[in-house]
Design a protein around this motif. Structure first.
Motif, mmCIF file in Angstrom:
data_model
loop_
_atom_site.group_PDB
_atom_site.id
_atom_site.type_symbol
_atom_site.label_atom_id
_atom_site.label_comp_id
_atom_site.label_asym_id
_atom_site.label_seq_id
_atom_site.Cartn_x
_atom_site.Cartn_y
_atom_site.Cartn_z
ATOM 1 N N LEU A 117 0.830 -1.201 0.000
ATOM 2 C CA LEU A 117 0.000 0.000 0.000
ATOM 3 C C LEU A 117 0.867 1.256 0.000
ATOM 4 O O LEU A 117 1.951 1.281 0.587
ATOM 5 C CB LEU A 117 -0.929 0.010 1.218
ATOM 6 C CG LEU A 117 -1.950 -1.125 1.300
ATOM 7 C CD1 LEU A 117 -2.689 -1.075 2.633
ATOM 8 C CD2 LEU A 117 -2.930 -1.054 0.140
ATOM 9 N N LYS A 118 0.374 2.305 -0.626
ATOM 10 C CA LYS A 118 1.100 3.566 -0.721
ATOM 11 C C LYS A 118 1.446 4.099 0.666
ATOM 12 O O LYS A 118 0.587 4.193 1.550
ATOM 13 C CB LYS A 118 0.231 4.590 -1.464
ATOM 14 C CG LYS A 118 0.878 5.953 -1.676
ATOM 15 C CD LYS A 118 1.891 5.930 -2.780
ATOM 16 C CE LYS A 118 2.354 7.337 -3.138
ATOM 17 N NZ LYS A 118 3.385 7.335 -4.188
ATOM 18 N N GLY A 119 2.721 4.422 0.863
ATOM 19 C CA GLY A 119 3.141 5.042 2.102
ATOM 20 C C GLY A 119 3.327 4.096 3.271
ATOM 21 O O GLY A 119 3.623 4.543 4.381
ATOM 22 N N VAL A 120 3.157 2.798 3.057
ATOM 23 C CA VAL A 120 3.307 1.823 4.144
ATOM 24 C C VAL A 120 4.680 1.157 4.035
ATOM 25 O O VAL A 120 4.923 0.378 3.123
ATOM 26 C CB VAL A 120 2.189 0.761 4.104
ATOM 27 C CG1 VAL A 120 2.419 -0.292 5.182
ATOM 28 C CG2 VAL A 120 0.822 1.430 4.293
ATOM 29 N N GLY A 121 5.568 1.489 4.972
ATOM 30 C CA GLY A 121 6.899 0.905 4.994
ATOM 31 C C GLY A 121 6.972 -0.274 5.943
ATOM 32 O O GLY A 121 5.952 -0.730 6.477
ATOM 33 N N PRO A 122 8.186 -0.777 6.189
ATOM 34 C CA PRO A 122 8.348 -1.962 7.047
ATOM 35 C C PRO A 122 7.792 -1.777 8.455
ATOM 36 O O PRO A 122 7.164 -2.692 8.998
ATOM 37 C CB PRO A 122 9.873 -2.156 7.079
ATOM 38 C CG PRO A 122 10.364 -1.526 5.808
ATOM 39 C CD PRO A 122 9.460 -0.359 5.573
ATOM 40 N N TYR A 123 8.027 -0.599 9.062
ATOM 41 C CA TYR A 123 7.525 -0.392 10.419
ATOM 42 C C TYR A 123 6.001 -0.420 10.465
ATOM 43 O O TYR A 123 5.404 -1.119 11.293
ATOM 44 C CB TYR A 123 8.023 0.941 10.993
ATOM 45 C CG TYR A 123 7.254 1.321 12.235
ATOM 46 C CD1 TYR A 123 7.504 0.686 13.445
ATOM 47 C CD2 TYR A 123 6.222 2.270 12.191
ATOM 48 C CE1 TYR A 123 6.772 0.986 14.577
ATOM 49 C CE2 TYR A 123 5.492 2.577 13.317
ATOM 50 C CZ TYR A 123 5.766 1.935 14.509
ATOM 51 O OH TYR A 123 5.012 2.214 15.625
ATOM 52 N N THR A 124 5.359 0.345 9.583
ATOM 53 C CA THR A 124 3.889 0.406 9.594
ATOM 54 C C THR A 124 3.302 -0.956 9.252
ATOM 55 O O THR A 124 2.277 -1.362 9.829
ATOM 56 C CB THR A 124 3.387 1.477 8.608
ATOM 57 O OG1 THR A 124 4.026 2.717 8.894
ATOM 58 C CG2 THR A 124 1.884 1.660 8.716
ATOM 59 N N THR A 125 3.929 -1.682 8.331
ATOM 60 C CA THR A 125 3.469 -3.034 8.014
ATOM 61 C C THR A 125 3.500 -3.902 9.263
ATOM 62 O O THR A 125 2.516 -4.599 9.588
ATOM 63 C CB THR A 125 4.362 -3.665 6.934
ATOM 64 O OG1 THR A 125 4.288 -2.888 5.741
ATOM 65 C CG2 THR A 125 3.924 -5.095 6.630
ATOM 66 N N GLY A 126 4.631 -3.870 9.979
ATOM 67 C CA GLY A 126 4.745 -4.677 11.192
ATOM 68 C C GLY A 126 3.743 -4.279 12.251
ATOM 69 O O GLY A 126 3.174 -5.135 12.941
ATOM 70 N N ALA A 127 3.499 -2.969 12.386
ATOM 71 C CA ALA A 127 2.541 -2.493 13.388
ATOM 72 C C ALA A 127 1.133 -2.970 13.063
ATOM 73 O O ALA A 127 0.409 -3.457 13.942
ATOM 74 C CB ALA A 127 2.591 -0.971 13.470
ATOM 75 N N ILE A 128 0.724 -2.842 11.806
ATOM 76 C CA ILE A 128 -0.627 -3.271 11.415
ATOM 77 C C ILE A 128 -0.782 -4.772 11.579
ATOM 78 O O ILE A 128 -1.766 -5.258 12.151
ATOM 79 C CB ILE A 128 -0.928 -2.844 9.966
ATOM 80 C CG1 ILE A 128 -1.007 -1.318 9.852
ATOM 81 C CG2 ILE A 128 -2.246 -3.473 9.485
ATOM 82 C CD1 ILE A 128 -1.108 -0.808 8.429
ATOM 83 N N MET A 129 0.189 -5.524 11.087
ATOM 84 C CA MET A 129 0.073 -6.986 11.138
ATOM 85 C C MET A 129 0.081 -7.505 12.569
ATOM 86 O O MET A 129 -0.654 -8.444 12.899
ATOM 87 C CB MET A 129 1.215 -7.633 10.342
ATOM 88 C CG MET A 129 1.200 -7.327 8.846
ATOM 89 S SD MET A 129 -0.396 -7.664 8.047
ATOM 90 C CE MET A 129 -0.585 -9.415 8.337
ATOM 91 N N SER A 130 0.878 -6.885 13.433
ATOM 92 C CA SER A 130 0.963 -7.386 14.811
ATOM 93 C C SER A 130 -0.179 -6.878 15.688
ATOM 94 O O SER A 130 -0.806 -7.658 16.411
ATOM 95 C CB SER A 130 2.307 -7.001 15.431
ATOM 96 O OG SER A 130 2.456 -5.589 15.493
ATOM 97 N N ILE A 131 -0.476 -5.580 15.615
ATOM 98 C CA ILE A 131 -1.487 -5.010 16.507
ATOM 99 C C ILE A 131 -2.902 -5.382 16.067
ATOM 100 O O ILE A 131 -3.748 -5.755 16.882
ATOM 101 C CB ILE A 131 -1.328 -3.481 16.587
ATOM 102 C CG1 ILE A 131 0.050 -3.120 17.157
ATOM 103 C CG2 ILE A 131 -2.436 -2.867 17.444
ATOM 104 C CD1 ILE A 131 0.386 -1.646 17.071
ATOM 105 N N ALA A 132 -3.163 -5.283 14.760
ATOM 106 C CA ALA A 132 -4.519 -5.549 14.267
ATOM 107 C C ALA A 132 -4.798 -7.038 14.104
ATOM 108 O O ALA A 132 -5.911 -7.501 14.377
ATOM 109 C CB ALA A 132 -4.725 -4.836 12.926
ATOM 110 N N PHE A 133 -3.778 -7.794 13.646
ATOM 111 C CA PHE A 133 -4.004 -9.210 13.325
ATOM 112 C C PHE A 133 -3.211 -10.159 14.220
ATOM 113 O O PHE A 133 -3.305 -11.380 14.061
ATOM 114 C CB PHE A 133 -3.651 -9.469 11.858
ATOM 115 C CG PHE A 133 -4.445 -8.624 10.887
ATOM 116 C CD1 PHE A 133 -5.816 -8.812 10.735
ATOM 117 C CD2 PHE A 133 -3.825 -7.640 10.131
ATOM 118 C CE1 PHE A 133 -6.551 -8.044 9.844
ATOM 119 C CE2 PHE A 133 -4.550 -6.861 9.229
ATOM 120 C CZ PHE A 133 -5.919 -7.061 9.088
ATOM 121 N N ASN A 134 -2.428 -9.610 15.151
ATOM 122 C CA ASN A 134 -1.628 -10.401 16.093
ATOM 123 C C ASN A 134 -0.653 -11.340 15.398
ATOM 124 O O ASN A 134 -0.352 -12.429 15.910
ATOM 125 C CB ASN A 134 -2.526 -11.186 17.060
ATOM 126 C CG ASN A 134 -1.840 -11.419 18.402
ATOM 127 O OD1 ASN A 134 -0.953 -10.675 18.806
ATOM 128 N ND2 ASN A 134 -2.257 -12.470 19.098
#
Length: 397
Positions: A117-134
């Motif tokens: 997704l536009k503007g989503v780097g490694p940190y934001t990817t990790g945050a979304i995958m871990s916090i939202a989807f565990n």
């Protein structure tokens, strides 16, 4: 204690600490991936206390991916006004539109898709995958690199990409099974509240017992980080152009280009001064100011095609971007009598249609479209960078 035991200790103690003291933050009310995504983008290079009111207002207006994707970009920028780094808002909206087009408006539970997704780097990817989807994905930002550099006494320069990759692998190895979201948030919380950059609170740290950096007496030295270059100075002159006739009480503003720094935001007419004119900020006497005002009028006419005539100094202001430091001298001004504003021209300006307005007040001078007259009330809808908000607030006092 062996490395495996130390890692288990770190994860266990950090989790217990976080679950006991975690802050009550608006993006933590649930694990909606869209809410997590918006919060993580807003929190980039911005303090939590600053983000909270912006986040609440933004989510109130754009509560879903669909609402954000369908909103006018200017309104999105307006809601972001004051947070800075406006490319974040544009990228967030572009990403929302991608989610609508590709995934039916649902943020996908898939690392590669989220990372694309536009503007989503490694940190934001990790945050979304871990916090939202565990999902057991690391989310490594500056806080996390500082905490892990100190705890494991790492001496690699965290400004280097290779060091970040290494810390991401280390962070992934620390995630307790089934607790990725809480663990990553705990790491961020520890860096924000305890293991702070200048004054680490070691005595209140839940993992201090086995912190290698503290035991070596190096908690104030770590992490190692190459200093970034200071932002280069730029000297600029801006004008608050007051209207006349039907535009009395209004001022002239313009919209920035579609791309580049502060793209599509509104601003006062201004220009970049040559380096040899930086002495403008030292001019004090009325004579010096008068000579400079006349010179600026000529430069502004050449730059904008408008017959702008600076009258008097208003204020000085500055703003620091990540790579540029703007020093700005601001003058009150009007349009020269040569502009020959007619009733018809004033009516065109009053329409506030950029191209028509440009024809009106440029009086055939060839000025570019994108200028318009605004009143104080227009500040409620048009997005302005912080620097110009400060200037206009001072002017309208």
């Amino acid at each position: 204690m062996e490395e495996k035991e130390i890692k288990a200790f770190f994860g266990r103690e950090l989790l217990a600490w976080y679950r006991e003291i975690k802050r009550d933050l608006p993006w933590r009310i649930n694990r909606d991936p869209y809410r997590v995504w918006v919060s993580e983008i807003m929190l980039q290079q911005t303090r939590v206390d600053t983000v909270i009111p912006f986040y609440n207002a933004f989510m109130s207006r754009f509560p879903t991916v669909k609402a954000l994707a369908e909103a006018p970009e200017e309104e999105v920028l307006k809601r972001w006004e004051g947070l800075g780094y406006y490319s974040r808002a544009r990228n967030l909206q572009a990403g929302a539109r991608e989610v609508m087009e590709r995934y039916g408006g649902i943020v996908p539970d898939d690392k590669a898709s989220v990372a694309g997704l536009k503007g989503v780097g490694p940190y934001t990817t990790g945050a979304i995958m871990s916090i939202a989807f565990n999902r057991p994905e690391p989310a490594v930002d500056g806080n996390v690199m500082r905490v892990l550099s100190r705890f494991f006494c790492l001496e690699e320069d965290i400004a280097k990409p290779a060091t970040r990759v290494g810390i991401e692998k280390l962070a992934a190895s620390l995630i307790p099974e089934g607790a990725a979201g809480d663990f990553n948030q705990g790491l961020m919380e520890l860096g924000a509240l305890v293991c702070t950059p200048k004054s680490p609170g070691c005595l209140t740290c839940p993992v201090m017992e086995h912190c290698a950096g503290r035991l070596a007496g190096r908690e104030h030295e770590l992490p190692v980080k190459t200093k970034a270059k200071p932002p280069r100075p730029e000297y600029r002159a801006a004008v608050v152009v007051t209207g006349m006739a039907g535009n009395a009480g209004k001022i002239l503003v313009r919209q920035r280009p579609d791309t580049g720094l502060l793209a599509q935001m509104w601003e006062l007419p201004h220009l970049l001064l040559p380096n040899d004119m930086s002495g403008i900020f030292d001019a004090k006497s009325p004579k010096e100011q008068g000579e400079l005002a006349a010179m600026l009028g000529q430069m502004l006419e050449a730059e904008t095609g408008l017959l702008i005539r600076p009258r008097s100094w208003l204020m000085d202001a500055d703003h620091v971007f990540s790579h540029i430091h703007w020093h700005m001298r601001v003058y009150e001004a009007d349009l020269g009598e040569e502009a020959g504003l007619s009733e018809a021209a004033a009516a065109a300006e009053e329409s506030l249609v950029a191209a028509e307005a440009a024809e009106g007040y440029a009086a055939g001078s060839g000025a570019a479209a994108g200028y318009r007259w605004i009143g104080k009330e227009d500040m409620e809808t048009l997005p302005f960078p912080n620097l110009f908000i400060r200037i206009l607030k001072e002017y309208w006092k």
